[in-house]
Design a protein around this motif. Structure first.
Motif, PDB file in Angstrom:
ATOM      1  N   THR A 101     151.817 -18.792 -22.892  1.00  0.00           N
ATOM      2  CA  THR A 101     150.688 -18.546 -21.993  1.00  0.00           C
ATOM      3  C   THR A 101     149.974 -19.845 -21.630  1.00  0.00           C
ATOM      4  O   THR A 101     149.512 -20.001 -20.499  1.00  0.00           O
ATOM      5  CB  THR A 101     149.691 -17.529 -22.595  1.00  0.00           C
ATOM      6  N   TRP A 118     143.663 -14.259 -15.999  1.00  0.00           N
ATOM      7  CA  TRP A 118     144.362 -13.354 -16.913  1.00  0.00           C
ATOM      8  C   TRP A 118     145.150 -14.153 -17.950  1.00  0.00           C
ATOM      9  O   TRP A 118     145.117 -13.859 -19.136  1.00  0.00           O
ATOM     10  CB  TRP A 118     145.371 -12.487 -16.137  1.00  0.00           C
ATOM     11  N   LEU A 127     137.163  -6.850 -15.371  1.00  0.00           N
ATOM     12  CA  LEU A 127     137.900  -7.373 -14.213  1.00  0.00           C
ATOM     13  C   LEU A 127     137.572  -6.589 -12.949  1.00  0.00           C
ATOM     14  O   LEU A 127     137.378  -7.164 -11.882  1.00  0.00           O
ATOM     15  CB  LEU A 127     139.397  -7.337 -14.482  1.00  0.00           C
ATOM     16  N   LEU A 179     139.661  -4.890 -18.876  1.00  0.00           N
ATOM     17  CA  LEU A 179     140.040  -4.425 -17.535  1.00  0.00           C
ATOM     18  C   LEU A 179     138.805  -3.968 -16.755  1.00  0.00           C
ATOM     19  O   LEU A 179     138.692  -4.245 -15.555  1.00  0.00           O
ATOM     20  CB  LEU A 179     141.033  -3.272 -17.630  1.00  0.00           C
ATOM     21  N   SER A 185     137.941  -9.311 -10.151  1.00  0.00           N
ATOM     22  CA  SER A 185     138.796 -10.437 -10.533  1.00  0.00           C
ATOM     23  C   SER A 185     140.228 -10.022 -10.825  1.00  0.00           C
ATOM     24  O   SER A 185     140.962 -10.747 -11.491  1.00  0.00           O
ATOM     25  CB  SER A 185     138.222 -11.119 -11.780  1.00  0.00           C
ATOM     26  N   LEU A 186     140.638  -8.861 -10.356  1.00  0.00           N
ATOM     27  CA  LEU A 186     141.976  -8.352 -10.682  1.00  0.00           C
ATOM     28  C   LEU A 186     143.104  -9.276 -10.240  1.00  0.00           C
ATOM     29  O   LEU A 186     144.135  -9.346 -10.883  1.00  0.00           O
ATOM     30  CB  LEU A 186     142.190  -6.967 -10.068  1.00  0.00           C
ATOM     31  N   ASN A 187     142.937  -9.968  -9.149  1.00  0.00           N
ATOM     32  CA  ASN A 187     144.012 -10.829  -8.635  1.00  0.00           C
ATOM     33  C   ASN A 187     143.929 -12.256  -9.163  1.00  0.00           C
ATOM     34  O   ASN A 187     144.589 -13.144  -8.650  1.00  0.00           O
ATOM     35  CB  ASN A 187     144.015 -10.824  -7.099  1.00  0.00           C
ATOM     36  N   ASN A 188     143.138 -12.488 -10.185  1.00  0.00           N
ATOM     37  CA  ASN A 188     142.962 -13.820 -10.751  1.00  0.00           C
ATOM     38  C   ASN A 188     143.995 -14.044 -11.860  1.00  0.00           C
ATOM     39  O   ASN A 188     143.683 -13.954 -13.049  1.00  0.00           O
ATOM     40  CB  ASN A 188     141.533 -13.973 -11.278  1.00  0.00           C
ATOM     41  N   LEU A 189     145.235 -14.328 -11.468  1.00  0.00           N
ATOM     42  CA  LEU A 189     146.316 -14.513 -12.441  1.00  0.00           C
ATOM     43  C   LEU A 189     146.039 -15.664 -13.417  1.00  0.00           C
ATOM     44  O   LEU A 189     146.257 -15.496 -14.622  1.00  0.00           O
ATOM     45  CB  LEU A 189     147.660 -14.704 -11.734  1.00  0.00           C
ATOM     46  N   PHE A 218     142.973 -15.817 -20.470  1.00  0.00           N
ATOM     47  CA  PHE A 218     142.509 -14.820 -21.429  1.00  0.00           C
ATOM     48  C   PHE A 218     143.585 -14.540 -22.480  1.00  0.00           C
ATOM     49  O   PHE A 218     143.317 -14.543 -23.691  1.00  0.00           O
ATOM     50  CB  PHE A 218     142.111 -13.538 -20.695  1.00  0.00           C
ATOM     51  N   LEU A 219     144.822 -14.295 -22.045  1.00  0.00           N
ATOM     52  CA  LEU A 219     145.918 -14.031 -22.986  1.00  0.00           C
ATOM     53  C   LEU A 219     146.195 -15.253 -23.864  1.00  0.00           C
ATOM     54  O   LEU A 219     146.519 -15.116 -25.046  1.00  0.00           O
ATOM     55  CB  LEU A 219     147.179 -13.609 -22.227  1.00  0.00           C
TER      56      LEU A 219
END
Length: 189
Positions: A95, A35, A23, A20, A28-32, A38-39
């Motif tokens: 994912t 994310w 991010l 986090l 890059s928080l809004n980079n769904l 990554f998961l």
């Protein structure tokens, strides 16, 4: 220090806090899709890591384990490892599908369109492997490990079936990983 590192939940939580922080640092928080990728990678590492543990460590080692020690593996280690194994397989597939949808290539990959053949092959191989985990390996492991009642001959047959399909998944994992890595390195066919 040992107390912290002795607590797996704390270690994993701090690892995610570190992710986090990256991010926030990279904005890059809004980079769904990022994310989700990554998961996808984290669950895939857990899944394939456990697949390789079973095939390279546990299965070859069990014949050398003294009979009185085998219950330690079959009653405690294997059921826990199989729990993470099967749920990591499902998380990897979900994912991965979400990544393909979010990045807009799911249809192209599943229909092997030019530029998406490698990832499509990788996705189909992963689906076959996940189906093997949930519908062949896990039901047979439950019998083989004595998690459900089964006659000795049924347990023995179930152990062989689980091993064979686990080895099939090991075989499939190599071209699957090759296809996914090469696609992501720009080697689309």
């Amino acid at each position: 220090m040992a107390k912290f590192f002795g607590n797996l939940n704390a270690v994993v939580a701090v690892g995610f806090v570190g992710a986090l922080a990256l991010l926030f640092w990279t904005n890059s928080l809004n980079n769904l899709p990022g994310w989700m990728t990554f998961l996808h990678v984290i669950s895939g590492v857990m899944w394939i890591g456990l697949l390789y543990y079973f095939n390279f460590v546990q299965i070859p080692t069990m014949p050398a384990v003294p009979a009185e020690l085998k219950p330690g593996v079959t009653k405690y280690i294997a059921p826990k490892a199989l729990f993470y194994f099967r749920w990591a397989a499902l998380a990897t597939v979900i994912t991965g599908l979400l990544v393909a949808i979010l990045k807009g290539y799911a249809h192209e990959a599943f229909t092997f369109q030019e530029g998406f053949r490698l990832i499509g092959v990788g996705m189909y191989l992963a689906l076959i492997m996940a189906i093997n985990v949930w519908f062949v390996i896990w039901p047979n492991q439950k019998k083989a490990l004595g998690l459900i009642e089964a006659a000795p001959e049924v347990k023995a047959k179930a152990a062989v079936t689980a091993m064979v399909f686990s080895r099939i998944n090991t075989l499939l994992s190599i071209p699957m990983l090759f296809a996914m890595v090469l696609q992501n390195l720009g080697g689309a066919l």
